[in-house]
Design an enzyme around this catalytic site. Structure first.
Site, short mmCIF file in Angstrom:
data_model
loop_
_atom_site.label_atom_id
_atom_site.label_comp_id
_atom_site.label_asym_id
_atom_site.label_seq_id
_atom_site.Cartn_x
_atom_site.Cartn_y
_atom_site.Cartn_z
N GLY A 220 38.98 43.59 42.41
CA GLY A 220 39.25 42.44 43.27
C GLY A 220 40.69 42.46 43.73
O GLY A 220 41.29 43.53 43.90
N SER A 221 41.28 41.29 43.87
CA SER A 221 42.62 41.20 44.46
C SER A 221 43.71 41.78 43.58
O SER A 221 44.84 41.94 44.03
CB SER A 221 42.95 39.74 44.76
OG SER A 221 41.99 39.23 45.66
#
Lengths: 608, 367
Positions: free
Chosen positions: A328-329
């Site tokens: 993810g981020s």
């Protein structure tokens, strides 16, 4: 010899007496022949086969008794005990000394419960054993059982109670995945290990540190040459070669930090890794839920094992090493570094986030997590607010090859070299990987989502922590290690300004006015840099972290996204890295970041 | 005769109707045997003392038997035989003992009638044959065979195979010495060989086991084969000169079963080696040869048959025991004569020597 006297009595004829004398003489010859044959027989035994029988007499008399070494202790970095050896008693039977074995076993079963498993193991071991060897029927007897057996031992010939040392893990589930456990030696272990060193050993390391450092922990079996009588009783020791005890192993882990991490995860299944930036020393390595490793030492019961297997959160699964998650981020700082290095962006390059991104010539849109977008953002703000559009654009301008190269430098896609068995290498997507795996070319849209850590990328918690350590150390860190230290390595080289820019962005995640993890700032006792992340479990919603988190609360737990956070502190001289994965936590900012803050505080409190 | 102490003892013994040579050899055997017994019995002097007490009883019986005039022996023979036979029958009904009924409990002492039969049977046969022309005709042979078969049968059903063989052989020996025709001997042997399978089927299971074990001891090394294997190991490991007195590991570490009774020869072989074995066997041979010489000197057929049978019985004890411990014969509970711990056989054997010496001492005066 016989002179036949002719002094016959009145009733005996001379010929009759002569007849008896002849028979007497015949008998003498017969007796002498028989005695000569017996002497010959004895001569063959005593002279001809003497050596063979002398050897067998020694075999009878002298037996070799293997002596097990004491297994080394496992300690935390301050010497607190994580694995120890406790005195215990086991019930052993020498079948040859029990005149009625079945009867004896039946009477034993009345005194102490003997499970089918234990009985089966007894029979198997018996088939393998030599005569007059004692065979374990039941180990780890409790006090009541020992007392009962002691009282009835006189009517149980061939039965004995034997003291031994058993492995014990005082911290229970807290270190189940890290320390691992020992279990009964099986055929595969026997094939793998040196029979000489393991002659007297019953238990070997099966998982974790116990397995990884089996050689150091085990030591070397000793032996005793003892003279025994026919009942197997030892009369005297002829020669003794002491066993060499295993080494005590001091881990880099800190018990307090480990406990803090385990507790901070709360009810979430997940993983926490705490590393020291400069040395790669692992300070905590948590996979939750754990299990009680003591259950495995004496052979886990079917009921207990099934309970662990059926558990919704899969406690036997080591998430730190084997769990693969979308980053993810949390991948964004690495993408940012690739962009700075390539000159695609500078720290001051601004991008306008309108809430949507579209590849030129494509209709498909890729969203920001914040409805309406973040407006005009530079690198620092893009990291602080986790602006997807900034990184979509950056990823597309970099192209997948430069992204892959940068991620590979940080160790993604390969094992970190942590000293534990079973590490997963994760997935680092490249064109050639895509071709090899799916026999398909790389599509531009895949580059877009790779920019925000979605798509194919899979990391393990320990990989994420290791990469974060490299980031914190401006490219330099050492491979994570539970025991000892590895050589520090310059994994990545970038301009100081580039490192500085990314560090600033990550600092703003926690300390910036609009940082995604700004909520934890008040909790922290130190200035910390980090990055939140959310790994999708269900569907592909737009990367709308905060909105997502609201919706996520309404989803059934097993469909909620995994919450990630990775960070380091202190900012100016990074020493510690904390990486957190909380499965089905919903969002990195609301769930994973507070966990990381608690753990970081605990580590600092522990003086690390 | 000179006046030296040796010849004084010899004269004294002769007055007691004992043969100095035979008696001297027996004393040497007992002396050496006591040494082995001391080692085999875990160096217990108490055990040796108990054995000496028994031998003392045997010596008294021997002295007493030697004094009985052959005339009386002949006259009592039928009654002694009958008495022994009745006791054997009584054993069938009132006998005691574990597994096999061999003993009569007479309140004060336990008595084994089969032991008495070892003496009574040869005595009765010799007395009977003495009155017939020799070699015996077929009627006499059948009568003699019946006298042998009945007590042997009673002992077999006790069951006590070892004693049955000893009693049977002592009777057969008398018949053989009396001049039993070779044709008959070969015929009976052939018949016995043919009947062997039948005998096998009628043996008790433990007896079958012993023979099976004898044929292949390693098939059951921890069970029935244990005794034979451990005994052979003891004997074989003794080598030429042995491990030394009190040093036998097989004997002292309890690998050898019953080291002070039936397997005492293994202790001897282990501790004194082949040299000791040959020396002891030579001693036995000397006793047997002297005994046979005395038997040959007896004045009538009765004396020669009875004395010969007694010496032969002594030999059978020896051969069966040595054969057993060296693995040449199956395990039957036969002791090493005058060396194994135990009173019964020692008394019987010494009584037998008493008979031999008593008969010999009257070689010239009777008639």
């Amino acid at each position: 010899m016989i002179t036949s006297t002719r002094s016959a009595g009145m009733g005996d004829s001379r010929s009759a007496l002569a007849q008896v004398d002849r028979r007497l003489q015949f008998l003498i010859v017969l007796m002498l022949i028989v005695l000569c044959l017996l002497s010959l027989r004895l001569g063959l035994l005593q002279l001809g086969d003497h050596e063979q029988y002398a050897a067998r007499a020694d075999d009878n008399r002298i037996s070799l008794r293997a002596l097990p070494p004491n297994r080394g202790l496992i300690l935390d970095r301050r010497g607190r005990v994580l694995a120890e050896n406790l005195p215990a008693y086991r019930l052993v039977v020498v079948p040859e000394r029990a005149p009625d074995l079945e009867g004896t076993l039946a009477r034993l079963a009345d005194l102490v419960p003997v499970s089918d498993d234990e009985r089966r193991r007894f029979d198997q071991q018996r088939a393998r054993s030599r005569p007059f060897e004692s065979i374990t029927l039941k180990s780890n007897l409790d006090e009541e059982e020992v007392a009962k057996l002691a009282i009835h031992r006189h009517r149980l010939p061939g039965v004995d109670i034997e003291p031994y040392l058993t492995r014990h893990y005082p911290q229970g589930e807290l270190f189940a995945h890290l320390v691992g456990y020992v279990g009964r030696m099986d055929d595969r272990d026997r094939a793998r290990l040196d029979p000489d060193r393991y002659r007297a050993t019953t238990h070997v390391g099966k998982t974790g540190i116990e397995r990884q450092y089996e050689e150091e922990l085990h030591g070397r079996s000793g032996f005793e040459r003892v003279e025994t009588n026919a009942q197997g009783r030892i009369l005297r020791v002829l020669e003794r070669n002491d066993p060499q005890p295993g080494e005590d192993l001091r881990l880099n882990v800190d018990l307090d930090v480990q406990r803090a991490a385990y507790e901070a995860l709360g009810d979430y299944a997940g993983a926490v890794v705490v590393l020291q930036v400069a040395t790669g020393e692992v300070l905590a390595l948590v996979s939750k839920p754990g299990f009680d490793p003591n259950l495995f030492v004496h052979g886990i019961s079917h009921a207990d094992y099934n309970r662990l297997l059926d558990h919704r959160q899969r406690p036997l699964f080591n998430r730190v090493l084997s769990g693969g998650y979308e980053p993810g981020s949390t991948v964004k700082p690495f993408i940012a570094l690739a962009g700075l290095e390539a000159g695609v962006v500078t720290p001051s390059t601004e991008v306008v986030s309108t809430g949507q991104y579209r590849l030129p010539g494509h209709s498909r849109t890729y969203g920001d997590w914040k409805a309406g977008g973040h407006g005009r953002v530079n690198l620092e703000l893009a990291l602080a607010e986790s602006v997807n559009v900034y990184f979509y654009r950056l990823a597309v301008e970099l192209g997948i090859d430069r992204i892959s190269r940068e991620l590979a430098l940080f160790g993604f896609g390969r094992t970190t070299g942590l000293d534990l068995p079973g590490e997963n290498s994760g997935i680092l997507p490249t064109r050639s990987w895509k071709r090899a795996t799916f026999n398909q070319p790389w599509f531009p849209g895949e580059t877009v989502i790779t920019g925000i850590g979605q798509g194919f990328t899979v990391v393990t918690p320990v990989q994420l922590a290791h990469a974060t350590a490299a980031l914190a150390g401006r490219g330099q860190t050492a491979a994570p290690a539970l025991v000892g230290q590895r050589e520090p390595v310059q994994m990545v080289r970038h301009d100081d300004a580039d490192w500085q820019a990314v560090h600033r962005g990550m600092e703003a995640v926690v300390h910036g006015a609009s940082g995604t993890a700004r909520a934890i700032e008040s909790e922290l006792v130190v200035r910390m840099a980090g990055k939140t992340g959310t790994a999708q479990v269900f569907g592909r919603p737009d990367e709308d972290e905060e909105a997502d988190e609201r919706e996520q609360d309404e989803l059934p737990e097993f469909l909620r996204n995994h919450a990630l956070f990775t960070g380091f502190a202190p900012i100016d001289e990074p020493r510690l890295v904390v990486s957190v994965v909380a499965e089905h936590g919903g969002g990195g900012a609301s769930v994973a970041a507070p966990i990381a803050a608690t753990v970081m505080n605990a580590a600092l409190e522990a003086g690390l | 005769m000179s006046g030296s102490p040796g010849s004084l003892i010899a004269v004294g013994l002769q007055r007691l109707r004992l043969d100095p040579w035979l008696f001297g050899l027996l004393v040497v055997l007992v002396a050496f045997g006591s040494m082995v017994l001391y080692s085999a019995g875990e160096q217990s002097m108490a055990l040796v003392w108990r054995q000496w007490v028994r031998l003392g009883v045997g010596l008294a019986v021997m002295l007493f038997v030697a004094q009985i005039p052959p005339r009386l022996l002949k006259a009592w023979a039928p009654f002694l035989f009958l008495a022994a036979l009745l006791m054997l029958v009584a054993v069938v009904f009132f006998g005691v003992g574990r597994g096999a009924q061999r003993w009569l409990d007479l309140g004060l002492l336990r008595f084994q009638p089969s032991e008495a039969m070892k003496l009574a049977l040869p005595l009765a046969l010799a007395a009977m044959l003495d009155r017939k022309p020799l070699p015996p005709d077929w009627r006499t042979v059948i009568a003699a065979a019946t006298l042998i078969a009945v007590p042997v049968g009673l002992i077999v059903i006790q069951p006590d195979l070892g004693t049955a063989v000893l009693v049977g052989l002592s009777g057969a020996c008398v018949l053989f010495l009396a001049g039993l025709r070779w044709r008959l001997i070969l015929g009976v042997s052939a018949a016995l060989a043919a009947a062997a399978p039948l005998i096998w089927l009628n043996l008790h299971e433990y007896q079958q086991d012993r023979i099976r074990t004898f044929l292949d001891p390693e098939s059951d090394p921890l069970g029935e084969g244990w005794n034979i294997i451990q005994s052979k190991i003891a004997v074989g490991s003794g080598g030429l000169s042995g491990k030394g007195w009190l040093e036998g590991s097989q004997s002292h570490l309890e690998f050898l079963p019953e080291p002070h009774t039936d397997f005492i020869f293994s202790v001897l072989a282990e501790e004194f080696g082949f040299i000791g074995v040959v020396a002891v066997l030579a001693l036995y041979v000397a006793i047997i040869l002297r005994g046979m010489f005395l038997a040959g000197q007896c004045r009538d057929a009765f004396g020669r048959l009875l004395a010969g049978a007694m010496i032969f019985m002594f030999f059978v004890y020896l051969a069966v025991n040595v054969g057993m411990v060296s693995g040449a014969l199956p395990v039957v509970g036969v002791p090493l004569p005058l060396v194994s711990y135990g009173g019964t056989s020692a008394v019987t054997l010494l009584a037998g020597f008493g008979l031999v010496m008593g008969l010999y001492s009257r070689r010239r005066f009777m008639g």
